[in-house]
Structure formats: C-alpha cells, structure tokens
Design a protein around this motif. Structure first.
Motif, PDB file in Angstrom:
ATOM      1  N   LEU A   1      13.488   6.025   3.728  1.00  0.00           N
ATOM      2  CA  LEU A   1      12.305   6.409   4.091  1.00  0.00           C
ATOM      3  C   LEU A   1      11.661   6.183   5.405  1.00  0.00           C
ATOM      4  O   LEU A   1      12.249   4.727   5.714  1.00  0.00           O
ATOM      5  CB  LEU A   1      10.948   5.826   3.072  1.00  0.00           C
ATOM      6  CG  LEU A   1      10.951   6.073   1.928  1.00  0.00           C
ATOM      7  CD1 LEU A   1      10.108   5.960   0.584  1.00  0.00           C
ATOM      8  CD2 LEU A   1      10.754   8.083   1.852  1.00  0.00           C
ATOM      9  N   THR A   2      11.155   6.746   7.342  1.00  0.00           N
ATOM     10  CA  THR A   2      11.515   6.061   7.686  1.00  0.00           C
ATOM     11  C   THR A   2       9.914   6.353   8.862  1.00  0.00           C
ATOM     12  O   THR A   2       9.478   7.645   8.407  1.00  0.00           O
ATOM     13  CB  THR A   2      12.157   6.089   8.906  1.00  0.00           C
ATOM     14  OG1 THR A   2      12.079   6.445  10.480  1.00  0.00           O
ATOM     15  CG2 THR A   2      12.163   7.721   8.722  1.00  0.00           C
ATOM     16  N   THR A   3       9.488   6.081   9.300  1.00  0.00           N
ATOM     17  CA  THR A   3       8.265   6.990  10.614  1.00  0.00           C
ATOM     18  C   THR A   3       9.010   6.907  11.630  1.00  0.00           C
ATOM     19  O   THR A   3       8.199   7.431  12.599  1.00  0.00           O
ATOM     20  CB  THR A   3       7.060   5.894  10.779  1.00  0.00           C
ATOM     21  OG1 THR A   3       7.830   4.359  11.373  1.00  0.00           O
ATOM     22  CG2 THR A   3       6.538   5.101   9.551  1.00  0.00           C
ATOM     23  N   PHE A   4      10.261   7.304  11.668  1.00  0.00           N
ATOM     24  CA  PHE A   4      10.702   7.520  13.383  1.00  0.00           C
ATOM     25  C   PHE A   4      11.489   8.486  12.917  1.00  0.00           C
ATOM     26  O   PHE A   4      12.423   8.862  11.761  1.00  0.00           O
ATOM     27  CB  PHE A   4      11.300   6.080  13.824  1.00  0.00           C
ATOM     28  CG  PHE A   4      10.912   5.343  13.910  1.00  0.00           C
ATOM     29  CD1 PHE A   4      10.168   4.237  15.204  1.00  0.00           C
ATOM     30  CD2 PHE A   4      11.074   3.823  12.946  1.00  0.00           C
ATOM     31  CE1 PHE A   4       9.461   3.796  15.307  1.00  0.00           C
ATOM     32  CE2 PHE A   4       9.701   2.820  12.697  1.00  0.00           C
ATOM     33  CZ  PHE A   4       8.946   2.599  14.043  1.00  0.00           C
TER      34      PHE A   4
ATOM     35  N   MET B   1       0.702  -0.913   0.088  1.00  0.00           N
ATOM     36  CA  MET B   1      -0.123   0.280  -0.235  1.00  0.00           C
ATOM     37  C   MET B   1       0.869   1.360  -0.019  1.00  0.00           C
ATOM     38  O   MET B   1       0.408   2.571  -0.917  1.00  0.00           O
ATOM     39  CB  MET B   1      -0.705  -0.114   0.941  1.00  0.00           C
ATOM     40  CG  MET B   1      -2.020  -1.384   1.496  1.00  0.00           C
ATOM     41  SD  MET B   1      -3.807  -0.741   0.281  1.00  0.00           S
ATOM     42  CE  MET B   1      -4.075   0.396   1.202  1.00  0.00           C
ATOM     43  N   VAL B   2       1.921   1.363   0.604  1.00  0.00           N
ATOM     44  CA  VAL B   2       2.921   2.664   0.659  1.00  0.00           C
ATOM     45  C   VAL B   2       3.990   2.662  -0.214  1.00  0.00           C
ATOM     46  O   VAL B   2       3.532   3.757  -1.215  1.00  0.00           O
ATOM     47  CB  VAL B   2       4.037   2.386   1.893  1.00  0.00           C
ATOM     48  CG1 VAL B   2       4.735   2.965   1.690  1.00  0.00           C
ATOM     49  CG2 VAL B   2       3.838   2.271   3.384  1.00  0.00           C
ATOM     50  N   ARG B   3       4.481   1.694  -1.115  1.00  0.00           N
ATOM     51  CA  ARG B   3       4.891   1.799  -2.363  1.00  0.00           C
ATOM     52  C   ARG B   3       3.251   1.835  -3.328  1.00  0.00           C
ATOM     53  O   ARG B   3       4.062   3.092  -4.294  1.00  0.00           O
ATOM     54  CB  ARG B   3       5.115   0.203  -2.550  1.00  0.00           C
ATOM     55  CG  ARG B   3       5.972  -0.517  -1.971  1.00  0.00           C
ATOM     56  CD  ARG B   3       6.896  -1.520  -2.767  1.00  0.00           C
ATOM     57  NE  ARG B   3       6.271  -2.637  -2.975  1.00  0.00           N
ATOM     58  CZ  ARG B   3       5.517  -3.292  -2.872  1.00  0.00           C
ATOM     59  NH1 ARG B   3       6.483  -3.902  -1.573  1.00  0.00           N
ATOM     60  NH2 ARG B   3       5.056  -4.591  -3.559  1.00  0.00           N
ATOM     61  N   ALA B   4       2.443   1.641  -3.807  1.00  0.00           N
ATOM     62  CA  ALA B   4       1.151   2.154  -4.905  1.00  0.00           C
ATOM     63  C   ALA B   4       1.282   3.289  -4.358  1.00  0.00           C
ATOM     64  O   ALA B   4       0.977   4.378  -4.984  1.00  0.00           O
ATOM     65  CB  ALA B   4      -0.159   1.307  -4.444  1.00  0.00           C
ATOM     66  N   GLY B   5       1.006   4.173  -2.865  1.00  0.00           N
ATOM     67  CA  GLY B   5       0.664   5.902  -2.745  1.00  0.00           C
ATOM     68  C   GLY B   5       1.609   6.326  -3.509  1.00  0.00           C
ATOM     69  O   GLY B   5       2.035   7.608  -3.928  1.00  0.00           O
TER      70      GLY B   5
ATOM     71  N   VAL C   1      13.703  10.923   4.739  1.00  0.00           N
ATOM     72  CA  VAL C   1      12.535  11.762   4.744  1.00  0.00           C
ATOM     73  C   VAL C   1      11.301  11.271   5.691  1.00  0.00           C
ATOM     74  O   VAL C   1      11.590   9.634   5.921  1.00  0.00           O
ATOM     75  CB  VAL C   1      11.915  12.401   3.525  1.00  0.00           C
ATOM     76  CG1 VAL C   1      12.392  13.159   2.637  1.00  0.00           C
ATOM     77  CG2 VAL C   1      11.254  11.196   2.316  1.00  0.00           C
ATOM     78  N   LEU C   2      10.643  11.399   6.282  1.00  0.00           N
ATOM     79  CA  LEU C   2       9.235  10.951   7.655  1.00  0.00           C
ATOM     80  C   LEU C   2       8.080  10.165   6.555  1.00  0.00           C
ATOM     81  O   LEU C   2       8.118  11.547   4.963  1.00  0.00           O
ATOM     82  CB  LEU C   2       9.189  11.765   8.309  1.00  0.00           C
ATOM     83  CG  LEU C   2      10.159  12.096   9.413  1.00  0.00           C
ATOM     84  CD1 LEU C   2       9.856  12.972  10.345  1.00  0.00           C
ATOM     85  CD2 LEU C   2      10.714  10.703   9.999  1.00  0.00           C
ATOM     86  N   LYS C   3       8.128   9.397   6.150  1.00  0.00           N
ATOM     87  CA  LYS C   3       6.780   9.283   6.277  1.00  0.00           C
ATOM     88  C   LYS C   3       5.866   9.684   5.748  1.00  0.00           C
ATOM     89  O   LYS C   3       4.794  10.038   4.549  1.00  0.00           O
ATOM     90  CB  LYS C   3       6.760   7.236   6.087  1.00  0.00           C
ATOM     91  CG  LYS C   3       7.397   7.195   4.873  1.00  0.00           C
ATOM     92  CD  LYS C   3       6.863   5.213   6.138  1.00  0.00           C
ATOM     93  CE  LYS C   3       8.276   4.069   5.155  1.00  0.00           C
ATOM     94  NZ  LYS C   3       7.546   2.861   5.699  1.00  0.00           N
ATOM     95  N   ASP C   4       5.649  10.972   6.681  1.00  0.00           N
ATOM     96  CA  ASP C   4       4.000  11.593   7.011  1.00  0.00           C
ATOM     97  C   ASP C   4       4.699  12.773   6.486  1.00  0.00           C
ATOM     98  O   ASP C   4       3.636  14.143   6.582  1.00  0.00           O
ATOM     99  CB  ASP C   4       3.905  11.317   8.564  1.00  0.00           C
ATOM    100  CG  ASP C   4       4.445  11.374   9.446  1.00  0.00           C
ATOM    101  OD1 ASP C   4       5.751  12.062   8.919  1.00  0.00           O
ATOM    102  OD2 ASP C   4       4.492  11.216  10.715  1.00  0.00           O
TER     103      ASP C   4
END
Length: 226
Positions: free
Chosen positions: A82-85, A13-17, A103-106
């Motif tokens: 890419l990271t969420t932390f 899903m992340v890759r698709a986005g 970069v942060l994923k959000d």
C-alpha cells in the motif's frame, strides 16, 4: 473460503478504514493489525494470513525490510503493498523482494477489495498502469544480463513472457496468440518454473531489468508473431 488479511500501517485511522472496508466483505476476515514492520513480522508468523496489506514507510522497520523478512521465513506469503506514491523506489524494491503487487491508498475501494482477492488467489497484481510506470522508471537505472535459464524457453513461452510483461491477463494473452486460456496458464506455469520465479510480479521485473525484449514491453511486443 475466507481470506485472512493482516493490515500493516503506522496510522491507526488508515488501519481502521481498511478494517471497516474489508470486514464488510463476506469472504474477507481481518485477523490482525500492525503499526510497524516488526509487529508485521510477528503477526505474520502468528496468524499466517493469506494476504498482508503492507504500508511502505513506517517507523522502527519499514515495509520493504518487513516484506523481505516475512518472505525469507515464509516464501509462500502473499504481500500487497500500500502506498501514497505512484513512483516510489521502495515499491519497485518490494516487488523485487517478492511482493505480489501494490495499490495506491487513494484507489477506489472496489479496486482494493479486488486486489486482495487477486493476491489471495495466487496471482500478481500487475495490470494498473501505475505498476508499469514504477517498473519502467526504475529499471531504466539498471541493466542485468538475462539469466541463462531464458535460453531454455521455447519460442511460444517467450511470446507468453513478453505479453505477460506488458501486463496482459491470461485471457488477453490467449486472444493475442490465438490459443486457449488453459494453454496460456500452462505456458505461464512453465515459464515461472524454468526461470525459478514465484509469480508474474517477478517475471515482469526480470523482463524489464534484463531488457529481455528489444522494445519496451509496455509499448509493444518485439517478438510476438515471429
């Protein structure tokens, strides 16, 4: 010129986005996707992307080791983590391994797109404060002596390195030192060549890890103007 991107993330899903976001840009083409580090290495060799967007935590082989192996084969590869932390030891280690930034994923979509273009242009993504926080946090755990090559830097080159380590752009360095942006670029190139560093990311890691300047490069310069 079209930027060829490789997307690496274990979540489809992340890759698709990411694909949807980047494919909407006229100058960016997603050439391949990978769900783990082993696939990333194979696809990087096969498709020779301009930028690899690399997740850190994945099964089989994580993004850190994949980054190391890709750069060992192709030192010119450009890897954007890419990271969420925002405080992740793996991110710091990835920068040490040669990644050009993260970069942060959000982060806002426009920031990710700008990051891809920045990395593809051969620059390192160092300006976000989260990058500085990661490097400051983990270099406090280590202290290495400065490499001997630091002694070959001129006073002006040291000034430039210090401001570079604070995350300033070429334009901002030029303004601080009252020199042209072209002159700054020349100094940056010489600093990287003398210290045998691939880009600004490695320069900032070196400055922090060796505690090269008396003050924290984030909070203020110790030697500029002397």
């Amino acid at each position: 010129m079209t930027i060829r991107a490789l997307l690496v993330d274990d979540q489809s899903m992340v890759r698709a986005g990411l694909r949807m976001l980047l494919s909407g840009e006229p100058d960016i083409e997603v050439v391949a996707e990978a769900g783990n580090g082993l696939q990333a290495i194979a696809h990087a060799a096969r498709f020779a992307p301009d930028v690899v967007l690399m997740d850190i935590r994945m099964p089989e082989l994580d993004g850190l080791e994949a980054t190391r192996r890709i750069l060992a084969t192709d030192p010119s590869a450009r890897i954007l983590i890419l990271t969420t932390f925002n405080l992740d030891e793996y991110v710091y280690e990835a920068l040490r391994a040669g990644a050009s930034g993260f970069v942060l994923k959000d982060d806002p979509p426009e920031q990710l797109i700008a990051a891809v273009r920045t990395i593809a242009a051969g620059e390192a993504l160092l300006s976000p404060s989260v990058t500085k926080n990661v490097i400051r946090h983990f270099t406090r755990l280590h202290r290495d002596p400065p490499p001997p090559a630091v002694g070959t830097l001129t006073a002006r080159e040291l000034n430039v390195l210090e401001l570079l380590a604070r995350g300033l752009s070429n334009a901002e360095i030029g303004k601080a030192l009252f020199i042209s942006e072209t002159t700054v670029k020349t100094h940056v190139t010489r600093v990287l060549q003398k210290l045998e560093l691939r880009d600004r990311a490695q320069a900032i890691v070196l400055a922090y890890r060796s505690h090269l300047f008396e003050d924290d490069p984030i909070t203020g310069p110790a030697g500029v103007g002397r």
